[in-house]
Design a protein around this motif. Structure first.
Motif, PDB file in Angstrom:
ATOM      1  N   MET A 119       0.837  -1.182   0.000  1.00  0.00           N
ATOM      2  CA  MET A 119       0.000   0.000   0.000  1.00  0.00           C
ATOM      3  C   MET A 119       0.882   1.246   0.000  1.00  0.00           C
ATOM      4  O   MET A 119       1.877   1.309   0.691  1.00  0.00           O
ATOM      5  CB  MET A 119      -0.904   0.003   1.231  1.00  0.00           C
ATOM      6  N   THR A 120       0.497   2.189  -0.778  1.00  0.00           N
ATOM      7  CA  THR A 120       1.200   3.469  -0.847  1.00  0.00           C
ATOM      8  C   THR A 120       1.096   4.213   0.486  1.00  0.00           C
ATOM      9  O   THR A 120       0.038   4.232   1.107  1.00  0.00           O
ATOM     10  CB  THR A 120       0.591   4.346  -1.960  1.00  0.00           C
ATOM     11  N   THR A 121       2.209   4.809   0.902  1.00  0.00           N
ATOM     12  CA  THR A 121       2.229   5.661   2.083  1.00  0.00           C
ATOM     13  C   THR A 121       2.834   7.001   1.692  1.00  0.00           C
ATOM     14  O   THR A 121       3.788   7.055   0.922  1.00  0.00           O
ATOM     15  CB  THR A 121       3.062   5.022   3.212  1.00  0.00           C
ATOM     16  N   LEU A 122       2.278   8.059   2.232  1.00  0.00           N
ATOM     17  CA  LEU A 122       2.795   9.413   2.032  1.00  0.00           C
ATOM     18  C   LEU A 122       3.579   9.795   3.275  1.00  0.00           C
ATOM     19  O   LEU A 122       3.037   9.809   4.379  1.00  0.00           O
ATOM     20  CB  LEU A 122       1.639  10.393   1.817  1.00  0.00           C
ATOM     21  N   TYR A 123       4.877  10.065   3.107  1.00  0.00           N
ATOM     22  CA  TYR A 123       5.747  10.483   4.210  1.00  0.00           C
ATOM     23  C   TYR A 123       6.015  11.978   4.075  1.00  0.00           C
ATOM     24  O   TYR A 123       6.400  12.443   3.009  1.00  0.00           O
ATOM     25  CB  TYR A 123       7.082   9.733   4.172  1.00  0.00           C
ATOM     26  N   ILE A 124       5.840  12.701   5.169  1.00  0.00           N
ATOM     27  CA  ILE A 124       6.082  14.139   5.187  1.00  0.00           C
ATOM     28  C   ILE A 124       7.241  14.436   6.127  1.00  0.00           C
ATOM     29  O   ILE A 124       7.178  14.101   7.314  1.00  0.00           O
ATOM     30  CB  ILE A 124       4.838  14.920   5.660  1.00  0.00           C
ATOM     31  N   ASP A 125       8.288  15.064   5.612  1.00  0.00           N
ATOM     32  CA  ASP A 125       9.380  15.578   6.438  1.00  0.00           C
ATOM     33  C   ASP A 125       8.801  16.835   7.082  1.00  0.00           C
ATOM     34  O   ASP A 125       8.822  17.920   6.522  1.00  0.00           O
ATOM     35  CB  ASP A 125      10.580  15.884   5.541  1.00  0.00           C
ATOM     36  N   LEU A 136       3.492  11.913   9.363  1.00  0.00           N
ATOM     37  CA  LEU A 136       4.220  13.152   9.632  1.00  0.00           C
ATOM     38  C   LEU A 136       5.410  12.782  10.509  1.00  0.00           C
ATOM     39  O   LEU A 136       5.220  12.293  11.623  1.00  0.00           O
ATOM     40  CB  LEU A 136       3.328  14.148  10.372  1.00  0.00           C
ATOM     41  N   VAL A 137       6.626  12.996  10.023  1.00  0.00           N
ATOM     42  CA  VAL A 137       7.820  12.596  10.760  1.00  0.00           C
ATOM     43  C   VAL A 137       8.534  13.855  11.257  1.00  0.00           C
ATOM     44  O   VAL A 137       8.848  14.749  10.472  1.00  0.00           O
ATOM     45  CB  VAL A 137       8.771  11.758   9.876  1.00  0.00           C
ATOM     46  N   CYS A 138       8.756  13.910  12.593  1.00  0.00           N
ATOM     47  CA  CYS A 138       9.395  15.102  13.166  1.00  0.00           C
ATOM     48  C   CYS A 138      10.044  14.763  14.499  1.00  0.00           C
ATOM     49  O   CYS A 138       9.902  13.659  15.012  1.00  0.00           O
ATOM     50  CB  CYS A 138       8.377  16.216  13.343  1.00  0.00           C
ATOM     51  N   ASN A 139      10.742  15.752  15.056  1.00  0.00           N
ATOM     52  CA  ASN A 139      11.372  15.611  16.371  1.00  0.00           C
ATOM     53  C   ASN A 139      10.422  16.008  17.491  1.00  0.00           C
ATOM     54  O   ASN A 139      10.819  16.041  18.646  1.00  0.00           O
ATOM     55  CB  ASN A 139      12.633  16.481  16.459  1.00  0.00           C
ATOM     56  N   GLY A 140       9.208  16.357  17.186  1.00  0.00           N
ATOM     57  CA  GLY A 140       8.226  16.770  18.183  1.00  0.00           C
ATOM     58  C   GLY A 140       7.724  18.168  17.895  1.00  0.00           C
ATOM     59  O   GLY A 140       8.144  18.819  16.953  1.00  0.00           O
ATOM     60  N   GLY A 141       6.792  18.610  18.696  1.00  0.00           N
ATOM     61  CA  GLY A 141       6.271  19.960  18.547  1.00  0.00           C
ATOM     62  C   GLY A 141       5.063  20.089  17.650  1.00  0.00           C
ATOM     63  O   GLY A 141       4.549  21.183  17.476  1.00  0.00           O
ATOM     64  N   LEU A 142       4.604  18.995  17.067  1.00  0.00           N
ATOM     65  CA  LEU A 142       3.387  19.039  16.254  1.00  0.00           C
ATOM     66  C   LEU A 142       2.233  18.449  17.050  1.00  0.00           C
ATOM     67  O   LEU A 142       2.426  17.549  17.860  1.00  0.00           O
ATOM     68  CB  LEU A 142       3.556  18.230  14.968  1.00  0.00           C
ATOM     69  N   ARG A 143       1.038  18.959  16.792  1.00  0.00           N
ATOM     70  CA  ARG A 143      -0.114  18.387  17.486  1.00  0.00           C
ATOM     71  C   ARG A 143      -0.508  17.070  16.827  1.00  0.00           C
ATOM     72  O   ARG A 143      -0.250  16.850  15.648  1.00  0.00           O
ATOM     73  CB  ARG A 143      -1.274  19.365  17.525  1.00  0.00           C
ATOM     74  N   LEU A 144      -1.120  16.210  17.597  1.00  0.00           N
ATOM     75  CA  LEU A 144      -1.520  14.906  17.099  1.00  0.00           C
ATOM     76  C   LEU A 144      -2.588  15.053  16.020  1.00  0.00           C
ATOM     77  O   LEU A 144      -3.535  15.828  16.178  1.00  0.00           O
ATOM     78  CB  LEU A 144      -2.063  14.044  18.242  1.00  0.00           C
ATOM     79  N   PRO A 145      -2.444  14.304  14.938  1.00  0.00           N
ATOM     80  CA  PRO A 145      -3.467  14.342  13.893  1.00  0.00           C
ATOM     81  C   PRO A 145      -4.781  13.752  14.403  1.00  0.00           C
ATOM     82  O   PRO A 145      -4.780  12.876  15.272  1.00  0.00           O
ATOM     83  CB  PRO A 145      -2.882  13.471  12.787  1.00  0.00           C
ATOM     84  N   THR A 146      -5.875  14.208  13.846  1.00  0.00           N
ATOM     85  CA  THR A 146      -7.181  13.703  14.268  1.00  0.00           C
ATOM     86  C   THR A 146      -7.749  12.652  13.323  1.00  0.00           C
ATOM     87  O   THR A 146      -8.607  11.883  13.724  1.00  0.00           O
ATOM     88  CB  THR A 146      -8.189  14.865  14.395  1.00  0.00           C
ATOM     89  N   VAL A 189      -3.902   9.518   9.243  1.00  0.00           N
ATOM     90  CA  VAL A 189      -2.718  10.348   9.464  1.00  0.00           C
ATOM     91  C   VAL A 189      -2.136  10.040  10.828  1.00  0.00           C
ATOM     92  O   VAL A 189      -2.838  10.056  11.829  1.00  0.00           O
ATOM     93  CB  VAL A 189      -3.078  11.850   9.371  1.00  0.00           C
ATOM     94  N   ARG A 190      -0.827   9.749  10.848  1.00  0.00           N
ATOM     95  CA  ARG A 190      -0.199   9.507  12.137  1.00  0.00           C
ATOM     96  C   ARG A 190       1.055  10.351  12.277  1.00  0.00           C
ATOM     97  O   ARG A 190       1.655  10.771  11.299  1.00  0.00           O
ATOM     98  CB  ARG A 190       0.086   8.040  12.357  1.00  0.00           C
ATOM     99  N   LEU A 191       1.428  10.582  13.501  1.00  0.00           N
ATOM    100  CA  LEU A 191       2.603  11.369  13.836  1.00  0.00           C
ATOM    101  C   LEU A 191       3.692  10.415  14.311  1.00  0.00           C
ATOM    102  O   LEU A 191       3.481   9.629  15.235  1.00  0.00           O
ATOM    103  CB  LEU A 191       2.254  12.365  14.944  1.00  0.00           C
ATOM    104  N   GLN A 192       4.845  10.468  13.655  1.00  0.00           N
ATOM    105  CA  GLN A 192       5.999   9.654  14.052  1.00  0.00           C
ATOM    106  C   GLN A 192       7.044  10.599  14.631  1.00  0.00           C
ATOM    107  O   GLN A 192       7.661  11.367  13.909  1.00  0.00           O
ATOM    108  CB  GLN A 192       6.576   8.908  12.844  1.00  0.00           C
TER     109      GLN A 192
END
Length: 163
Positions: A1-7, A30-40, A44-47
């Motif tokens: 399955m296709t996944t969309l990765y966002i830096d 969504l891949v980050c070091n933190g500081g983003l709010r959790l997706p609803t 969409v997931r936050l890594q």
């Protein structure tokens, strides 16, 4: 399955990417070091990765592969993702691929050398506007549509193997 990765740390088009991913039913990370709010939205997931230079880049490069789409403005990361078989877009909707990543990396390195040699040389591009967002949305739609047609396993013709 296709996944969309966002830096995601400095991505100006997270909301636009989420709208396209949800509309197309494509999981988005969504891949980050933190500081983003959790997706609803459940697609969409936050890594969150460890703090440190290039940790998000390492995670994305190790996770993506054929049939995936990566959105980043980081050219070394784009190069690694292209080599892993993923499609890559910039925040402005430019497609990065095998044909253009080499010259882009060379220009990046040349400009870094110029800035290092002349601290008064100031770079900086144009602002990010509506036209850039529109171009990104069109490019992302095309990239996800194409990515969903990429074979994912050895049982499919043209497949590159499991990830």
């Amino acid at each position: 399955m296709t996944t969309l990765y966002i830096d995601a740390d400095a991505c100006p088009v997270k909301a636009e990417a989420e709208r396209v991913a949800v509309r197309m039913g494509v999981p988005m990370v969504l891949v980050c070091n933190g500081g983003l709010r959790l997706p609803t939205h459940p697609l969409v997931r936050l890594q969150i990765v460890a703090a440190g230079p290039d940790e998000a880049d390492k995670w994305i490069a190790d996770s993506c592969g054929p049939g995936d789409v990566v959105v980043t403005g980081d050219l070394p990361l784009a190069d690694r993702c292209i080599k892993a078989g993923a499609a890559v877009l910039t925040h402005a909707g430019e497609v990065l691929n095998v044909a253009n990543i080499g010259p882009r990396l060379a220009t990046r390195d040349l400009m870094a050398d110029i800035r290092e040699a002349n601290p008064f040389h100031q770079g900086g591009g144009a602002g990010f506007g509506k036209a850039d967002r529109a171009r990104f949305l069109q490019s992302l739609d095309r990239a996800l549509t194409a990515a969903r047609r990429v074979p994912r396993d050895l049982g499919e013709p043209g497949a590159q193997g499991p990830r």
